[in-house]
Design a protein around this motif. Structure first.
Motif, PDB file in Angstrom:
ATOM      1  N   VAL A 112      -4.456  -6.803   3.412  1.00  0.00           N
ATOM      2  CA  VAL A 112      -4.964  -8.172   3.296  1.00  0.00           C
ATOM      3  C   VAL A 112      -4.102  -8.993   2.351  1.00  0.00           C
ATOM      4  O   VAL A 112      -3.788 -10.152   2.620  1.00  0.00           O
ATOM      5  N   MET A 113      -3.705  -8.368   1.241  1.00  0.00           N
ATOM      6  CA  MET A 113      -2.853  -9.082   0.284  1.00  0.00           C
ATOM      7  C   MET A 113      -1.588  -9.578   0.955  1.00  0.00           C
ATOM      8  O   MET A 113      -1.139 -10.698   0.738  1.00  0.00           O
ATOM      9  N   LEU A 150      -1.208 -10.219   4.074  1.00  0.00           N
ATOM     10  CA  LEU A 150      -1.527 -11.274   5.038  1.00  0.00           C
ATOM     11  C   LEU A 150      -1.743 -12.628   4.376  1.00  0.00           C
ATOM     12  O   LEU A 150      -1.457 -13.656   4.964  1.00  0.00           O
ATOM     13  N   VAL A 151      -2.279 -12.621   3.150  1.00  0.00           N
ATOM     14  CA  VAL A 151      -2.490 -13.909   2.506  1.00  0.00           C
ATOM     15  C   VAL A 151      -1.284 -14.338   1.664  1.00  0.00           C
ATOM     16  O   VAL A 151      -1.360 -15.303   0.926  1.00  0.00           O
ATOM     17  N   GLY A 152      -0.180 -13.598   1.796  1.00  0.00           N
ATOM     18  CA  GLY A 152       1.068 -14.071   1.197  1.00  0.00           C
ATOM     19  C   GLY A 152       1.366 -13.558  -0.196  1.00  0.00           C
ATOM     20  O   GLY A 152       2.031 -14.238  -0.972  1.00  0.00           O
ATOM     21  N   ALA A 153       0.883 -12.351  -0.532  1.00  0.00           N
ATOM     22  CA  ALA A 153       1.224 -11.779  -1.836  1.00  0.00           C
ATOM     23  C   ALA A 153       2.659 -11.249  -1.804  1.00  0.00           C
ATOM     24  O   ALA A 153       3.069 -10.638  -0.822  1.00  0.00           O
ATOM     25  N   THR A 154       3.393 -11.476  -2.882  1.00  0.00           N
ATOM     26  CA  THR A 154       4.746 -10.926  -2.950  1.00  0.00           C
ATOM     27  C   THR A 154       4.663  -9.438  -3.284  1.00  0.00           C
ATOM     28  O   THR A 154       3.628  -8.949  -3.737  1.00  0.00           O
ATOM     29  N   PHE A 163       3.590  -8.725  -6.781  1.00  0.00           N
ATOM     30  CA  PHE A 163       2.193  -9.053  -7.018  1.00  0.00           C
ATOM     31  C   PHE A 163       1.318  -7.869  -6.624  1.00  0.00           C
ATOM     32  O   PHE A 163       0.319  -7.563  -7.268  1.00  0.00           O
TER      33      PHE A 163
END
Ligand SMILES: Nc1ncnc2c1ncn2[C@@H]1O[C@H](COP(=O)(O)OP(=O)(O)O)[C@@H](O)[C@H]1O
Ligand SMILES: [Mg+2]
Lengths: 285, 303
Positions: B214-215, B217-221, B224
């Motif tokens: 999920v991370m 998918l929501v754009g976490a580097t 991060f």
């Protein structure tokens, strides 16, 4: 000391540049000069020879609400995953806001995804976090300050109609409510593009209308919305642009003339309920 | 870096991953404990050995019958030998005073007379060639023929030569053994610690694979996603380290310090102070756990 300072300055400058880049990407996606999404002759062959997509060309303009339809296995998810740069095309090229996905480096993919909201059939919520924490997550990831998170989370949750469930866990919510949380998470960063893969696949028709209404409302804020679904009934009644896939190829691309683009969200919902034969009094979830 | 958020995430993961985290903490605790015991021991013994080494010397004992001029001639002859740095005359009386001071006077008072001989203490310039020096001082009636070296007549009054080098060698080889053993044990324990931390983080990554998806998918580097895992590993290391330091402090206060008051010989002059030792241990624990999480993240979290 001096060297350290110039390093810090360089880093700060880099950060500014990145933000500027991101902003410009956003504004390009919003500006409408170039299509938000463009596929040029895109093919995807999976390992083992399964064809996911075959020579698909497609343009999606700013602010469109578009359906990708077709039977299971026709390549809808493949198309959305290509746009997320989760997988790479075997042939052809994809563009988001005029920029080729080919040239986006691996370590910039995260930044691409921040401009694309995602909604899934199985919601993909984090099971041991509350509704508020699930939505806050998307803001933490992009480095929003805590004060912003505290302000934006309740606001967006109110928008999707779940104010009373702020501190509930996903397993305490109905399917429709969970999907609303997932939409809130996808939209909380106000992405210019929102992709939804079978968002109503697990929901009953009445609940589905509620979800579609929510996506339509998001679309009316200027966000381009792409919905993949195999539910032809729903699509036919929505009267939006429909791209039909069959075995990886586009077999129909129809801009239905039946709808007025300025239909308000409530008009939209009333019409939809009418077409489904469900009373306007129905429970929203 | 959003330190607050990452810390919260790391502790949340620790709580959910309690059993393997506990195992890793305990291993690190044991490693740190052993290091905490071994470092001072190794330091004390090698420190003692180097003191002995500095004192590599020959004691040349003079026969009781020797006269004053004979003794003076012997002194000069010793000084003229190759590789001789210092020659110190220790008379019977001086030797007795030193002995009585060191071991108490009772025994010698009972004895009534002074059994100790006059002696010369010869310090070589180069401790490594002390054997050659000992050979050069040929005791005339020792019955041995020593090649071409002709005995000086001044050496006739020598009763005995004591070479302290053999004892030195024994001490050096004993401490060498302890040293090697300690290093081998420390290396093995460090490897075990790294492996256990790596395993803890691996389980944690596995338990959170959905979150990671999920991370992404929501754009976490990448970083991060990685930071909470790194912090989780380091927290495990720090906890093990702090526990070990507390136990060592407890042992020091209750056992060593009270023993030291009773028995003088326990004082170890050249060991690290407790604070620097604690810092070294803590640093080692953090390093070990960071390496452990790093290994896992490199192999199982290619994001
Ligand atoms: N990871 C994959 N590996 C191999 N084949 C796949 C993979 N994902 C999808 N496919 C195949 O690609 C085709 C299109 O799948 P998909 O895009 O998921 O269809 P849809 O979402 O329209 O149901 C199907 O035949 C499917 O079996
Ligand atoms: Mg699909």
């Amino acid at each position: 000391m001096a060297a350290g300072n110039s390093e810090v300055a360089a880093l700060a400058q880099q950060g500014q540049q990145r933000r500027a880049e991101q902003m410009s990407e956003r504004s390009r996606m919003r500006s409408g000069e170039v299509p938000v999404v463009e596929l040029r002759d895109v093919s995807k062959v999976y390992g083992g020879g399964t064809v996911g997509l075959e020579r698909v060309s497609l343009e999606i303009g700013r602010g469109e609400f578009i359906f990708l339809v077709g039977p299971t296995g026709c390549g809808k998810s493949t198309c959305l995953r290509l746009l997320m740069k989760e997988i790479e095309p075997s042939e052809g090229e994809l563009f988001i806001a005029g920029r080729s996905l080919k040239v986006i480096k691996r370590n910039r993919v995260a930044h691409l995804r921040r401009n694309i909201g995602n909604v899934f059939q199985d919601y993909k919520l984090l099971p041991n976090r509350t509704v508020a924490a699930n939505v806050a997550y998307a803001l933490e990831v992009v480095g929003q300050p805590r004060s912003e998170i505290r302000r934006k989370v309740p606001e967006i949750i109110r928008l999707v109609g779940l104010s009373t469930k702020l501190h509930n866990y996903p397993d305490e919510l109905s399917g429709g409510e969970q999907q609303r949380v997932s939409i809130a998470r996808a939209f909380v960063n106000h992405p210019p593009l929102l992709l939804a893969d079978e968002p109503t696949g697990n929901l009953d028709p009445e609940t589905s209308i509620g979800i579609m209404q929510l996506l339509y409302r998001i679309n009316r804020t200027g966000t381009t919305v792409v919905v993949a679904t195999h539910d032809r009934d729903m699509v036919d009644k929505m009267r939006r642009r429909v791209v039909e896939l069959y075995e990886g190829r586009v077999i129909r691309d129809e801009r239905s003339g039946l709808y007025s683009p300025d239909e308000s969200t409530s008009e939209f919902a009333i019409r939809l309920r009418g077409e489904f034969g469900i009373g306007a009094e129905g429970h929203p979830n | 870096m959003r330190l607050g958020f990452f810390l919260k995430e790391a502790f949340r993961a620790l709580r959910r991953n309690a059993a393997p985290s506990f195992a890793a903490t305990m291993t690190i605790l044991v490693t740190a404990l052993l290091l905490g015991v071994f470092i001072p021991i190794v330091q004390a013994t090698t420190g003692g050995a180097s003191q002995v080494r500095d004192r590599v010397l020959l004691d040349v004992y003079v026969k009781d019958a020797a006269t004053e001029p004979q003794i003076q001639r012997l002194g000069t002859a010793l000084k003229n030998l190759d590789n001789v740095g210092e020659v110190e005359f220790i008379s019977k009386a001086t030797a007795l005073k030193a002995e009585m001071k060191e071991r108490g006077s009772e025994a010698y008072e009972v004895l009534g007379n002074n059994p100790l001989p006059d002696a010369f203490r010869v310090t070589p310039d180069d401790p490594d060639r002390i054997d050659a020096l000992a050979d050069a001082i040929v005791v005339p009636d020792s019955g041995e023929k020593r090649g071409s070296i002709t005995s000086s007549p001044a050496f006739a009054i020598i009763d005995e030569i004591q070479n302290k080098e053999e004892e030195t060698q024994k001490i050096l080889s004993a401490t060498g053994g302890i040293f090697v053993g300690a290093i081998v044990l420390a290396v093995l324990l460090t490897i075990a610690s790294v492996a256990l931390v790596a395993n803890t983080i691996r389980l944690s990554v596995f338990a959170r694979r959905r979150e990671i998806e999920v991370m992404k998918l929501v754009g976490a580097t990448n970083w991060f996603i990685r930071w909470p895992f790194v912090i989780e590993g380091v927290v495990v290391g720090v906890m093990g380290g702090i526990l070990a330091i507390l136990l060592l402090a407890l042992a020091k206060v209750t056992v060593i310090d009270s023993l030291q008051q009773t028995f003088d010989f326990l004082s170890t002059p050249e060991t690290l102070g407790f604070l620097p030792l604690s810092l070294v241990l803590l640093f080692a624990c953090v390093a070990v756990s960071a390496i452990g999480s790093g290994l896992t993240l490199g192999r199982f979290l290619r994001v």
